[in-house]
Design a protein around this motif. Structure first.
Motif, PDB file in Angstrom:
ATOM      1  N   ILE A 219     -24.457   9.606   1.407  1.00  0.00           N
ATOM      2  CA  ILE A 219     -23.816  10.476   2.404  1.00  0.00           C
ATOM      3  C   ILE A 219     -22.649   9.743   3.082  1.00  0.00           C
ATOM      4  O   ILE A 219     -21.581  10.329   3.313  1.00  0.00           O
ATOM      5  N   ALA A 220     -22.851   8.458   3.398  1.00  0.00           N
ATOM      6  CA  ALA A 220     -21.762   7.682   4.021  1.00  0.00           C
ATOM      7  C   ALA A 220     -20.562   7.574   3.081  1.00  0.00           C
ATOM      8  O   ALA A 220     -19.402   7.706   3.513  1.00  0.00           O
TER       9      ALA A 220
ATOM     10  N   THR B 250     -13.924   5.144   9.210  1.00  0.00           N
ATOM     11  CA  THR B 250     -14.688   4.745   8.018  1.00  0.00           C
ATOM     12  C   THR B 250     -15.556   3.525   8.312  1.00  0.00           C
ATOM     13  O   THR B 250     -16.722   3.457   7.895  1.00  0.00           O
ATOM     14  N   ILE B 251     -14.992   2.561   9.027  1.00  0.00           N
ATOM     15  CA  ILE B 251     -15.781   1.381   9.404  1.00  0.00           C
ATOM     16  C   ILE B 251     -16.962   1.779  10.272  1.00  0.00           C
ATOM     17  O   ILE B 251     -18.091   1.290  10.094  1.00  0.00           O
ATOM     18  N   VAL B 252     -16.745   2.681  11.233  1.00  0.00           N
ATOM     19  CA  VAL B 252     -17.835   3.143  12.105  1.00  0.00           C
ATOM     20  C   VAL B 252     -18.904   3.860  11.285  1.00  0.00           C
ATOM     21  O   VAL B 252     -20.115   3.656  11.499  1.00  0.00           O
ATOM     22  N   VAL B 253     -18.470   4.692  10.336  1.00  0.00           N
ATOM     23  CA  VAL B 253     -19.428   5.420   9.494  1.00  0.00           C
ATOM     24  C   VAL B 253     -20.295   4.446   8.705  1.00  0.00           C
ATOM     25  O   VAL B 253     -21.532   4.578   8.661  1.00  0.00           O
TER      26      VAL B 253
ATOM     27  N   ILE C  40     -27.011   0.568   9.800  1.00  0.00           N
ATOM     28  CA  ILE C  40     -28.130   0.562  10.756  1.00  0.00           C
ATOM     29  C   ILE C  40     -29.216   1.544  10.324  1.00  0.00           C
ATOM     30  O   ILE C  40     -30.419   1.218  10.335  1.00  0.00           O
ATOM     31  N   LEU C  41     -28.815   2.739   9.922  1.00  0.00           N
ATOM     32  CA  LEU C  41     -29.797   3.737   9.488  1.00  0.00           C
ATOM     33  C   LEU C  41     -30.509   3.300   8.214  1.00  0.00           C
ATOM     34  O   LEU C  41     -31.714   3.560   8.037  1.00  0.00           O
ATOM     35  N   MET C  42     -29.797   2.643   7.295  1.00  0.00           N
ATOM     36  CA  MET C  42     -30.434   2.173   6.063  1.00  0.00           C
ATOM     37  C   MET C  42     -31.468   1.088   6.363  1.00  0.00           C
ATOM     38  O   MET C  42     -32.575   1.095   5.793  1.00  0.00           O
ATOM     39  N   ILE C  43     -31.110   0.156   7.243  1.00  0.00           N
ATOM     40  CA  ILE C  43     -32.084  -0.881   7.603  1.00  0.00           C
ATOM     41  C   ILE C  43     -33.292  -0.261   8.279  1.00  0.00           C
ATOM     42  O   ILE C  43     -34.455  -0.630   7.993  1.00  0.00           O
ATOM     43  N   ALA C  44     -33.049   0.700   9.189  1.00  0.00           N
ATOM     44  CA  ALA C  44     -34.162   1.372   9.866  1.00  0.00           C
ATOM     45  C   ALA C  44     -35.026   2.136   8.876  1.00  0.00           C
ATOM     46  O   ALA C  44     -36.262   2.184   9.008  1.00  0.00           O
TER      47      ALA C  44
END
Length: 424
Positions: A105-106, A139-142, A148-152
């Motif tokens: 998605i990113a 893009t960097i923020v995304v 962070i979401l992937m690690i979580a």
């Protein structure tokens, strides 16, 4: 059927393996159906929709990237239902599949942002405001949020726990992303003040940059120099270092000529009546000479008896007549802008003579035409200066010294020659 159940009861790992294979086969089938059928059909439908730039949407790969999430969704939804699979293993596979979905998605969002920037650049034209730096920041923020979401997702914890721990890493993040933050601030300053746009001609001697801006990104600005080389500048340098932007000249429609003729001061003198009569045959000087002669005659007549002394009288000079000729010549030139500054002025004299500066603007900004107009003007002025009795200054060259030396040797030979006596 009972035989299969007996085998499954005797070897439970076979049932687990069977359902795992079935799950991954289902994922492959979904992947095939989505990519081959759905994506191709959508791409064909979208490519024909010109009102949304369909072909460009297809080339961006947004839909193709989103399609990669389909098999991961199947695995994430079905892995917990596989019988006999340890919960820890199933949880790891599910979490990895969820992390992969977030990454896909990113990547799709990043492709959509790139597509948006390309559409913006094409519609705004080469002189429009560049948003590439902003797109790169988003893009960097995304990707940062996706990380962070992937690690979580992998550790199966709330992303808020990770975000709460970022406060302690703020100083480290600022240090790591120092260049990015400074470049972002510089990009905002440049965009908000309209200092530079794509297509501007800028000149920055400190960076050996002299040409057109072809790209403004988050960290760099690309300048294509006139020799077709590319100079890459840090975007911060446009804020911290001086540079020249020629956009004002391009928008005005006129390009400045600022060049001087160095007059040999030993050739400057008063004009005789015969020279005035000869110069009056020049159409561009006829009016000036007539008006000037009347003005000087009135001035000198008012002096009375003092006019008998030549030093008291006002007289016409060849440099003044030449300056008037140049002014009239430029005012009659059809390739010189008459609505912009037009001056012919004397600059302070120096070791190279008296500079007579021409300051005007051509009626074109094209480089080749500009140089041609400027060269034609000075060709004419250099050739006609001797008509006024003026000599242009030129530093002595080797041939000049050679002629002086030859003249000195000839003079020495004449002096050394002793003619024979008449009675010999």
């Amino acid at each position: 059927m009972e035989y299969i159940q007996d085998i499954a009861g005797a070897y439970p790992w076979l049932e687990t393996l069977f359902w795992l294979i079935a799950l991954f086969l289902a994922a492959l089938v979904v992947n095939f159906v989505v990519k081959v059928a759905l994506v191709r059909v959508l791409n064909r439908l979208i490519s024909g929709a010109h009102f949304i730039n369909g072909p460009e949407v297809v080339r961006s790969g947004v839909i193709a990237r989103l399609a990669n999430a389909a098999p991961a969704l199947v695995i994430s939804a079905g892995i917990m239902a596989v019988p006999g699979l340890p919960f820890a293993v199933a949880a790891v596979i599910r979490n990895v599949a969820n992390a992969f979905i977030i990454l896909v998605i990113a990547m799709a969002i990043a492709a959509a942002l790139t597509l948006f920037e390309a559409i913006w650049r094409r519609r705004s034209g080469p002189a429009g405001r560049s948003i590439k730096g902003y797109v790169q920041v988003v893009t960097i923020v995304v990707y940062a949020l996706a990380t962070i979401l992937m690690i979580a997702a992998i550790i199966d914890r709330s992303p808020l726990i990770l975000l709460s721990g970022l406060g302690a890493l703020t100083a480290v993040l600022i240090l790591v992303f120092q260049d990015t933050l400074l470049s972002l601030v510089a990009s905002v300053q440049i965009s908000s003040t309209d200092m530079v746009k794509v297509g501007d001609w800028i000149e920055m001697p400190a960076m050996n940059a002299d040409g057109d801006v072809v790209e403004i990104a988050l960290h760099t600005v690309k300048v294509q120099n006139w020799d077709r080389t590319i100079t890459t500048l840090p975007i911060r340098s446009l804020v911290t270092q001086p540079f020249k932007n020629w956009r004002g000249m391009q928008e005005s429609g006129g390009r400045r000529i600022k060049r001087a003729l160095n007059i040999d001061m030993s050739s400057i003198r008063y004009l005789t009546e015969e020279e005035q009569a000869r110069l009056s045959r020049l159409s561009r000087l006829r009016g000036y000479l007539g008006d000037k002669s009347r003005e000087l005659a009135e001035w000198n007549a008012a002096l009375g008896a003092e006019a008998e002394t030549p030093g008291n009288r006002r007289r016409m000079t060849n440099i003044g007549a030449f300056r008037a000729y140049v002014q009239a010549y430029l005012q009659a030139h059809d390739r010189i802008r008459q609505d912009m500054t037009l001056l012919v002025r004397q600059m302070p004299p120096g070791p190279e003579g008296l500079p007579l500066e021409i300051y005007c603007f051509t009626a074109t900004i094209a480089w080749a035409e500009y140089e041609g107009i400027q060269s034609d003007i000075f060709d004419h002025l250099i050739a006609i200066a001797p008509e006024f009795g003026l000599a242009l200054f030129q530093s002595p060259s080797g041939s000049d010294f050679g002629r002086l030396l030859a003249a000195g040797e000839a003079s020495a030979r004449r002096e050394a020659f002793v003619p024979p006596s008449e009675g010999a």
